[in-house]
Design a protein around this motif. Sequence first.
Motif, mmCIF file in Angstrom:
data_model
loop_
_atom_site.group_PDB
_atom_site.id
_atom_site.type_symbol
_atom_site.label_atom_id
_atom_site.label_comp_id
_atom_site.label_asym_id
_atom_site.label_seq_id
_atom_site.Cartn_x
_atom_site.Cartn_y
_atom_site.Cartn_z
ATOM 1 N N TYR A 73 0.840 -1.201 0.000
ATOM 2 C CA TYR A 73 0.000 0.000 0.000
ATOM 3 C C TYR A 73 0.876 1.251 0.000
ATOM 4 O O TYR A 73 2.014 1.232 0.473
ATOM 5 N N THR A 74 0.302 2.347 -0.487
ATOM 6 C CA THR A 74 1.050 3.606 -0.543
ATOM 7 C C THR A 74 0.748 4.516 0.649
ATOM 8 O O THR A 74 1.182 5.668 0.670
ATOM 9 N N PHE A 75 -0.005 4.012 1.615
ATOM 10 C CA PHE A 75 -0.300 4.811 2.800
ATOM 11 C C PHE A 75 -0.557 3.887 3.984
ATOM 12 O O PHE A 75 -0.807 2.690 3.844
ATOM 13 N N ARG A 76 -0.506 4.487 5.171
ATOM 14 C CA ARG A 76 -0.933 3.848 6.407
ATOM 15 C C ARG A 76 -1.936 4.797 7.061
ATOM 16 O O ARG A 76 -1.731 6.010 7.091
ATOM 17 N N HIS A 77 -3.010 4.233 7.591
ATOM 18 C CA HIS A 77 -4.123 5.048 8.061
ATOM 19 C C HIS A 77 -4.617 4.509 9.400
ATOM 20 O O HIS A 77 -4.956 3.337 9.516
ATOM 21 N N PHE A 78 -4.638 5.362 10.408
ATOM 22 C CA PHE A 78 -5.111 4.999 11.743
ATOM 23 C C PHE A 78 -6.299 5.876 12.131
ATOM 24 O O PHE A 78 -6.271 7.088 11.922
ATOM 25 N N SER A 79 -7.312 5.261 12.696
ATOM 26 C CA SER A 79 -8.429 5.983 13.291
ATOM 27 C C SER A 79 -8.331 5.817 14.801
ATOM 28 O O SER A 79 -8.392 4.695 15.318
ATOM 29 N N ILE A 80 -8.175 6.918 15.501
ATOM 30 C CA ILE A 80 -7.927 6.893 16.944
ATOM 31 C C ILE A 80 -9.147 7.449 17.681
ATOM 32 O O ILE A 80 -9.521 8.605 17.498
ATOM 33 N N ASP A 81 -9.753 6.594 18.510
ATOM 34 C CA ASP A 81 -10.921 7.010 19.276
ATOM 35 C C ASP A 81 -10.489 7.382 20.702
ATOM 36 O O ASP A 81 -9.338 7.156 21.088
#
Length: 266
Positions: A73-81
Motif C-alpha cells: 500500500y502507498t499509505f498507512r491510516h489509523f483511526s484513533i478514538d
Amino acid sequence: MSDISDLVGRVSRAYNFHGSLGQVTLAGPHCTMIRDRAHPDVWMANVVYGVTAETAAHRAQLFEAVEDVFAGYTFRHFSIDPLAPPSFAAALALNGYDEQTATLQQVLTGALRGRFPDVALSPVRSDADWEVLHRLVRLDHEEGQRTKGYPMDENVTRGIVDAYRKKEGACQFFLATVDGTPCAYGSGVLCPEEVGMVEDLFTLPDFRRRGVASAIIKHCVDHVRDQGAGPVFIGAHANDAPKLLYHRLGFEPLCLTRTFFKEVKA
C-alpha cells in the motif's frame, strides 16, 4: 464510571463498528484492521481501528502487524478514538504520521429540535438507486470541500460507493429529491449497545440552506430509533460549519475522533 464516560465508550465502539461494517476485518495485536485488496487506494476501506497498545512492546507488535497486512500500500491510516491510549497518538506523531482534521462527535439523547421541511426521501435499494447515489458522491468529490486536498478520482469514488454498498442491510442510505432532482443523501445505522449513527451526509450546492440536510438527519434518526437506538451520534470535521447545524438540532458535543495518515513507498 460516569454516564458521560460510559457514553463515550459506547459511541467509540459504535464508531469503530461502523467503520469495519462490511469489510474484511483482521484482528491484530492490540488493534483491529480492515483491508480491501480490491480498492487499495480507498483510505476508508483500509484502516486500523480500536487501538489498545499501551506499552512500547505493544506498539512494536502492532506496527509490525500493520506493515505485514498493508504491504504494497502507498499509505498507512489509523483511526484513533477516545479509548485509545494517549501515548499511541504521540507514537504516531513520532513516527511521521500527520494528524488530519479531528472529527467532533455530537450525540442526541432526547428529541430533535427545530422545524423540518417536507422533503421526499427514499431508501437506496435497487441498482438504479445505487447509481444515483454514485453520481451524487462523485459530485461531492468533484466539489472537494470534504476531501481536504486528497485526490479523489473516479476509481476512488467507485471504491467508496462499493464500500458503502458492502454495509447494506445494517446501514441504510437515503436519497432526497427536491423538484424532481435527486439532490442529497445520508445514512443511518443501528450499532451495538443500542447506539444509532447518522453519517455520510451531502447536499448539492444549489439545494443548500433549504432544510434538506435537516430533513435527512431527522429521517435517519427516526430510522435508527425505530430499530431500538437510544442515543444517536453524528460527526463533523471540527473546523467545519455543519457542527453548528447539528448543535441547533439538539446534538451535544461528546468527544473527538482523530485520523492519522502517512504516505509510504509501495
